[in-house]
Design a protein around this motif. Structure first.
Motif, short mmCIF file in Angstrom:
data_model
loop_
_atom_site.label_atom_id
_atom_site.label_comp_id
_atom_site.label_asym_id
_atom_site.label_seq_id
_atom_site.Cartn_x
_atom_site.Cartn_y
_atom_site.Cartn_z
N HIS A 21 1.09 -1.53 0.45
CA HIS A 21 0.22 -0.14 0.18
C HIS A 21 1.28 0.84 -0.06
O HIS A 21 1.85 0.89 0.78
N THR A 23 1.61 5.27 0.34
CA THR A 23 1.13 6.25 1.04
C THR A 23 1.86 7.52 1.40
O THR A 23 2.95 7.41 0.31
N VAL A 37 -5.38 4.68 3.98
CA VAL A 37 -4.80 3.49 3.55
C VAL A 37 -6.00 2.45 4.63
O VAL A 37 -5.98 2.73 5.30
#
Length: 183
Positions: A21, A23, A37
């Motif tokens: 993920h 970010t 997230v």
């Protein structure tokens, strides 16, 4: 102690098959709006967060004086996770990788961990900011842990568990019957 530099986490065989993920976080005074997230409560696949660092909106390179980076993740019951990150992106030194473990996902809801860049002390220092030298802290990293529809207590529920015991008993009996008929 040097930070672990990871060449390409997406193709690195050590992390093959892991969900990554992406970010961002800021080490300056600017706190930009970042979409959270989304992770799932109790997920044990150990996803990885790839956090691009910025300082006042510009890409930020982690200085060589920073010897380790820790994540501070507070939980609703006032316990916390305080651990070393996996490493940083080799070459650019502007992305930090965190392995998300089950303890981070015990409670659903919003979480706002930060990264702590440190220049001295040791990697096993306690989370007291007074121990060792903190170089910088990041803006909060918005994480939304989605509620797992099957809660841990539900898994141990007596309304479900007897069905599982019955299924196991039936499978064991079928295996026993198959072995007997093979003789």
């Amino acid at each position: 102690m040097a930070l672990t530099e990871i060449e390409n986490i997406e193709t690195n065989p050590t992390y093959a098959g892991r969900i990554i993920h992406e970010t961002k976080a800021d080490v300056g005074g600017q706190r930009s709006v970042v979409r959270p997230v989304h992770l799932v409560q109790y997920d044990n696949t150990m996803p990885i967060l790839a956090i691009s660092l910025y300082k006042n909106g510009m890409s930020y390179t982690i200085p060589s004086a920073v010897t380790f980076i820790k994540v501070r993740w507070g939980k609703k019951d006032h316990t916390f996770v305080y651990k070393n990150v996996l490493g940083i992106k080799a070459g650019t030194r502007n992305v930090v990788y965190i392995e998300i473990d089950r303890q981070m996902l015990v409670y659903y809801g919003p979480h706002n961990p930060i990264l702590e860049l440190r220049t001295s002390g040791s990697a096993d220092d306690n989370p007291d900011p007074g121990s060792g030298s903190v170089y910088a802290g990041t803006s909060p990293i918005p994480i939304e842990v989605d509620r797992n529809p099957v809660q841990i207590d539900d898994i141990q529920s007596q309304t479900i568990f007897p069905d599982l015991e019955e299924a196991v008993a039936e499978a064991q009996q079928a295996a026993s019957d198959a072995a007997a008929s093979a003789e």
